[in-house]
Design an enzyme around this catalytic site. Structure first.
Site, short mmCIF file in Angstrom:
data_model
loop_
_atom_site.label_atom_id
_atom_site.label_comp_id
_atom_site.label_asym_id
_atom_site.label_seq_id
_atom_site.Cartn_x
_atom_site.Cartn_y
_atom_site.Cartn_z
N HIS A 20 0.85 -1.19 0.00
CA HIS A 20 0.00 0.00 0.00
C HIS A 20 0.88 1.24 0.00
CE1 HIS A 20 -3.92 -1.94 1.74
NE2 HIS A 20 -3.33 -2.69 0.83
N TYR A 37 -9.06 5.00 7.79
CA TYR A 37 -9.19 5.34 9.22
C TYR A 37 -10.24 6.45 9.31
CZ TYR A 37 -4.73 2.97 10.28
OH TYR A 37 -3.73 2.05 10.46
N PRO A 42 -3.41 -0.28 18.71
CA PRO A 42 -3.18 -0.70 17.32
C PRO A 42 -3.37 0.40 16.27
CG PRO A 42 -5.27 -1.58 18.14
CD PRO A 42 -4.60 -0.93 19.30
N LYS A 85 1.88 -0.31 14.90
CA LYS A 85 3.32 -0.36 15.22
C LYS A 85 3.75 -1.62 15.99
CE LYS A 85 4.89 3.21 13.33
NZ LYS A 85 4.78 2.61 12.01
N TYR A 97 4.29 6.50 9.98
CA TYR A 97 3.53 5.30 9.62
C TYR A 97 4.40 4.29 8.86
CZ TYR A 97 -0.76 2.63 8.87
OH TYR A 97 -1.72 1.65 8.90
C1 PHB Z 1 -5.20 -4.81 10.76
O1 PHB Z 1 -5.28 -5.03 9.55
O2 PHB Z 1 -5.46 -5.67 11.60
C2 PHB Z 1 -4.81 -3.45 11.21
C3 PHB Z 1 -4.44 -2.50 10.28
C4 PHB Z 1 -4.08 -1.23 10.70
C5 PHB Z 1 -4.09 -0.92 12.04
C6 PHB Z 1 -4.46 -1.87 12.97
C7 PHB Z 1 -4.82 -3.13 12.56
O3 PHB Z 1 -3.77 0.34 12.44
#
Ligand code: PHB
Length: 415
Positions: free
Chosen positions: A72, A216, A308, A312, A400
């Site tokens: 990505h 997000y 999460p 990280k 990120y």
């Molecule tokens: C996930 O795909 O489980 C995932 C992706 C991004 C995050 C947290 C979890 O910030």
């Protein structure tokens, strides 16, 4: 039993450490509480920083990741019914992330270890550590272990006895709930904890992705995240009460909540599908200082937990292991301990920065329902600023995809 490095815990930190040590001719034994299938099927997060993905490739365990993982080049921040793309590749000079489940990484590492004859003992629980301040520390352990989730403790089969591994070094890669951390004496151990007033409700869904990149979202009703596992399986989350129960959320209610939080005014739709797994994720920041004591070194979740939101967790485990491996190589090739002595200090600089980023993403993207509108309006203003400022977007992007690895301190120049 005798080995050079005794590793408690066969998650990403322990399995990667054992793999990297093997490539350097250093022997290890890994004790893992769960059985192989339990570890390989546990549902965990799945974002690899650029440098994490590169390390797996360079050390021969990146093949399946390159086939099955998704590269990505950005993420979407969604608020006020609009999406705003943060273009990592553009903002960070071409850097990207790979979305590939943590348990898949562990699977690849186990396959590599086992085909190289590596010693991984499943269903084995560490029962104690000894002589950590001597050159011959020991791990006591027992086979036939089973975690009893309801009782919250470990049960053993009757036909097993305590055994001992004598090592040069002990690594506690046994996760947040593991026993190793407690062997750093209370007088020298400081634990920093922050719990958040919400959790994540996670689901796995059959079907194709609704989006090419992660979304997000901050909505009045709370945070939501659209992620993926494969072209056939999607991973979605939404903010929930930290004490919520999976049973409170029948499928219909989940979809209604997700659709509401993710709604846009541009015709985008969230694809629904069969939900085949539901789970609750706790949100916590935790850092243990120092991360070492005598010949014990902590790595990964045993030493630190991040919420999460910044993706990280596993990346920090990998960066700890990188630092530790350099220290162990220095020790076994020259007898010097400089890098090992500065292990904790080197790791913690990165850990604190990743903790700051994870805390910041979490604070910006969740509703703090017990607080007034002032806070929520500031969060929306911050998102608006991010979406319109290249400087602010660059700060998010570089964190990120992963900050550069620390220059390792404590290396004497020119010798
Ligand atoms: C996930 O795909 O489980 C995932 C992706 C991004 C995050 C947290 C979890 O910030």
């Amino acid at each position: 039993m005798r080995t050079q490095v005794g590793i408690v815990g066969g998650g990403p930190a322990g399995a990667l450490l054992s793999h990297l040590l093997h490539l350097q001719g250093i022997e290890s034994v890994v004790l893992e509480l769960r059985n192989r299938e339990e570890v390989e099927t546990a549902v965990r997060a799945g974002v690899l920083e650029d440098a994490t993905a590169e390390l797996l490739r360079e050390t021969g365990v990146g093949k399946r990741m390159d086939q099955k993982g998704a590269v990505h080049e950005g993420i979407e921040l969604r608020f006020g019914g609009h999406g705003h793309r943060i273009d990592f590749a553009d903002l960070t000079g071409g850097r990207k992330i790979v979305v590939y489940g943590q348990q898949e990484v562990v699977k690849d590492l186990y396959a590599a270890r086992l085909s190289a004859g590596g010693k991984l003992i499943y269903e084995a629980a560490a029962t104690g550590l000894q002589d950590l301040d001597t050159p011959q520390p020991k791990i006591r352990f027992r086979r036939g272990a089973k975690l009893d989730l309801d009782a919250g403790d470990i049960r053993f089969r009757d036909d097993t006895n305590e055994e001992e591994i004598t090592c040069d070094f002990v690594v506690g890669a046994d996760g947040f709930f593991g026993p190793c951390r407690s062997f750093i004496p209370d007088e020298v151990r400081k634990e920093h904890v922050r719990t958040y007033p919400f959790g994540w409700f996670g689901i796995l869904v059959e079907g194709s992705p609704s989006t090419e990149e992660l979304i997000y979202t901050l909505h009045e009703r709370g945070f939501a995240l659209v992620s993926t596992r494969s072209p056939e399986v999607q991973r979605l989350y939404f903010q929930c009460d930290p004490n919520d129960k999976v049973d409170n959320w029948p499928d219909e209610r989940i979809w209604e909540e997700m659709q509401t939080r993710l709604a846009t005014d541009d015709g985008w739709t969230l694809k629904e599908g069969r939900i085949f797994q539901k789970d609750l994720v706790q949100m916590r920041s935790f850092i243990c200082e120092p991360m070492q004591h005598g010949r014990l070194f902590l790595a990964g979740d045993a030493a630190h937990i991040v919420p999460p939101t910044g993706a990280k967790g596993m990346n920090l485990a990998v960066s700890d292991v990188r630092v530790l491996v350099r220290g162990l190589i220095e020790f076994y090739s020259s007898g010097r301990t400089n890098l090992l002595e500065s292990y904790s200090e080197t790791c913690l600089r990165r850990v604190w920065k990743a903790s700051r980023f994870s805390w910041w993403m979490t604070s910006m993207l969740h509703r703090f329902h017990d607080e007034d509108d002032f806070r929520y309006r500031l969060q929306l203003a911050e998102l608006d600023y991010l979406a319109s400022s290249r400087a602010a977007s660059t700060s998010l992007a570089e964190n990120y995809v992963g900050l550069p690895m620390e220059v390792i301190t404590g290396v004497p120049a020119n010798d």
